[in-house]
Design an enzyme around this catalytic site. Structure first.
Site, PDB file in Angstrom:
ATOM      1  N   GLY A 245     -12.066 -13.516  -6.306  1.00  0.00           N
ATOM      2  CA  GLY A 245     -13.326 -12.917  -6.706  1.00  0.00           C
ATOM      3  C   GLY A 245     -13.285 -11.405  -6.610  1.00  0.00           C
ATOM      4  O   GLY A 245     -12.363 -10.825  -6.020  1.00  0.00           O
ATOM      5  N   CYS A 272      -6.660 -15.198  -2.669  1.00  0.00           N
ATOM      6  CA  CYS A 272      -7.057 -13.850  -3.039  1.00  0.00           C
ATOM      7  C   CYS A 272      -8.266 -13.372  -2.225  1.00  0.00           C
ATOM      8  O   CYS A 272      -8.121 -13.064  -1.053  1.00  0.00           O
ATOM      9  CB  CYS A 272      -7.317 -13.781  -4.546  1.00  0.00           C
ATOM     10  N   PHE A 273      -9.464 -13.329  -2.802  1.00  0.00           N
ATOM     11  CA  PHE A 273     -10.655 -12.951  -2.036  1.00  0.00           C
ATOM     12  C   PHE A 273     -10.831 -13.909  -0.864  1.00  0.00           C
ATOM     13  O   PHE A 273     -11.255 -13.510   0.226  1.00  0.00           O
ATOM     14  CB  PHE A 273     -11.877 -12.983  -2.955  1.00  0.00           C
ATOM     15  N   HIS A 366      -1.953 -15.662  -6.551  1.00  0.00           N
ATOM     16  CA  HIS A 366      -2.575 -16.734  -7.340  1.00  0.00           C
ATOM     17  C   HIS A 366      -1.574 -17.845  -7.664  1.00  0.00           C
ATOM     18  O   HIS A 366      -0.868 -17.764  -8.668  1.00  0.00           O
ATOM     19  CB  HIS A 366      -3.148 -16.157  -8.637  1.00  0.00           C
ATOM     20  N   GLU A 368      -2.197 -20.707  -8.838  1.00  0.00           N
ATOM     21  CA  GLU A 368      -2.571 -21.461 -10.048  1.00  0.00           C
ATOM     22  C   GLU A 368      -1.954 -20.830 -11.288  1.00  0.00           C
ATOM     23  O   GLU A 368      -1.598 -21.526 -12.237  1.00  0.00           O
ATOM     24  CB  GLU A 368      -4.089 -21.552 -10.182  1.00  0.00           C
TER      25      GLU A 368
END
Length: 398
Positions: A245, A272-273, A366, A368
């Site tokens: 985010g 991440c966030f 990330h 994904e």
């Protein structure tokens, strides 16, 4: 025909010549780059950042983590593969502006459904092309990410452009996850046999993330950023996930929610966030990087295995934690011991955290990675292993 001439007279998807208008990019330190309009005509503001990916521009544009940022693509040729309806990471383009050197004259890919520029124009995204993105990137590396404005058409003729840029809010101190999160909860069904239920708190989640979990038999309940711990418990999750985010993690109200999750012993995975919020929940600080990590070619070391992964990044903040050894969580003994699990090989930035006395871990990058690479996809399997272990322990206690 040279690059500037090609930019001034670029064929559109319909074959007509597109005559571009003058455009100017103004950084908050007064540095100015001139170019030509790309996408919508007008004015936009944001934080100037650069992405080093050679491909994956569609995923970049639709990543909610880029909210309020103007993205400079370091690869010179952008738009070659057009746009399709399958690679979107969300329902819209989130970048505030887009900067490219040489836009593709026409897309050439069997999956392309329309041109990138038509998509930018349709979604009212102001961009600029025909400027030296290499020089701009070097400037941002030396001076750091900063506020920026893009002005095209009549707006480019204004006399107070720098004043407009410096009047914009800074990214430091910005709480933005609430602006990109889903307004209503929704469910992504498990593929095949359902094995687990996971509550995913949407702080700017990308579509591929619940997809990767669903592939592993996880039913994913995507929840708004303002979800309470009591509401989260109502779905009786086997695990909790915090997504990527935008914004400054020091402003995020979800830290308290995450502390409740950890103290309840619910398995946790953050990306991440979500990694930054795990750091803050454990009592570590966070700080703003000079120019951040953005792209799909960042080397990360898994300290447990010694393996180097090439990974996808998009972050301008990082966790401030010691990269060597095990340390007690600064938030107190209830959170046990913590160690940094991954580091960036470019600059030793913390890229992952692992709780040793709680079922929780996170990574800054990330796994994904819809546009690739896929070196880190195993982390979803690690999350499944955590869910399995927790369920086994719960069963033994019962």
């Amino acid at each position: 025909m040279d690059g500037s001439a090609a930019a001034r007279q670029q064929p559109t998807a319909g074959g007509r010549l597109l005559r571009r208008e003058a455009a100017v990019l103004v950084l908050e330190d007064g540095t100015t780059f001139t170019g030509e309009s790309y996408g919508a005509i007008g004015t936009t503001f944001g934080e100037a950042v650069f992405s080093t990916g050679m491909s994956g521009y569609q995923e970049t544009l639709t990543d909610p983590s880029y909210h309020r940022q103007v993205v400079v693509m370091t690869a010179p040729h952008i738009g070659n593969t057009g746009i399709n309806d399958e690679d979107q990471e969300s329902s819209r383009i989130w970048v505030s502006g887009f900067v490219v050197r040489d836009p593709a004259l026409r897309p050439s890919n069997w999956r392309s459904q329309r041109t990138l520029e038509d998509e930018l124009r349709d979604q009212d995204v102001v961009g600029i092309c025909g400027l030296d993105t290499r020089a701009l990137t070097r400037h941002l590396r030396e001076r750091g990410a900063m506020r920026v404005g893009i002005f095209s058409g009549e707006a480019a003729q204004g006399s107070n452009l720098l004043d407009q840029v410096t009047a914009q809010p800074s990214m430091a101190g910005a709480e933005l996850a609430s602006e990109v999160s889903t307004g209503e909860a929704y469910v992504v069904a498990a593929q095949g046999t359902k094995r687990f239920t996971v509550a995913a708190v949407d702080l700017g989640i990308k579509a591929m993330t619940p997809e990767r979990m669903a592939e592993r038999g996880i039913e994913v309940h995507v929840l708004p950023a303002d979800v309470s711990f009591e509401q989260l418990q109502q779905i009786r999750p086997d695990g909790v996930f915090f997504s990527n985010g935008p914004g400054d993690p020091s402003t995020a109200p979800q830290v308290e929610l995450l502390q409740q999750v950890l103290l309840a012993g619910i398995p946790f995975f953050g990306i991440c966030f979500g990694n930054q919020l795990l750091g803050r929940a454990l009592g570590f600080g966070t700080y703003k990087l000079k120019y951040g990590h953005r792209g799909i070619n960042q080397p990360v070391l898994d300290k447990a295995t010694g393996k180097v992964e090439i990974t996808a990044h998009n972050h301008g903040f990082a966790v401030d934690a010691p990269i060597e050894g095990e340390v007690p969580a600064p938030a107190g003994s209830d959170f046990g011991r913590v160690r940094v699990s991954h580091i960036c090989l470019n600059d030793d930035v913390v890229e992952g955290l692992e709780c040793l006395d709680l079922p929780a871990f996170s990574v800054q990058y990330h796994p994904e990675a819809a546009a690739g690479p896929h070196d880190a996809a195993y982390l979803f399997d690690r999350f499944v292993g955590l869910l399995e272990s927790s369920k086994t322990v719960a069963g033994e206690k019962n």
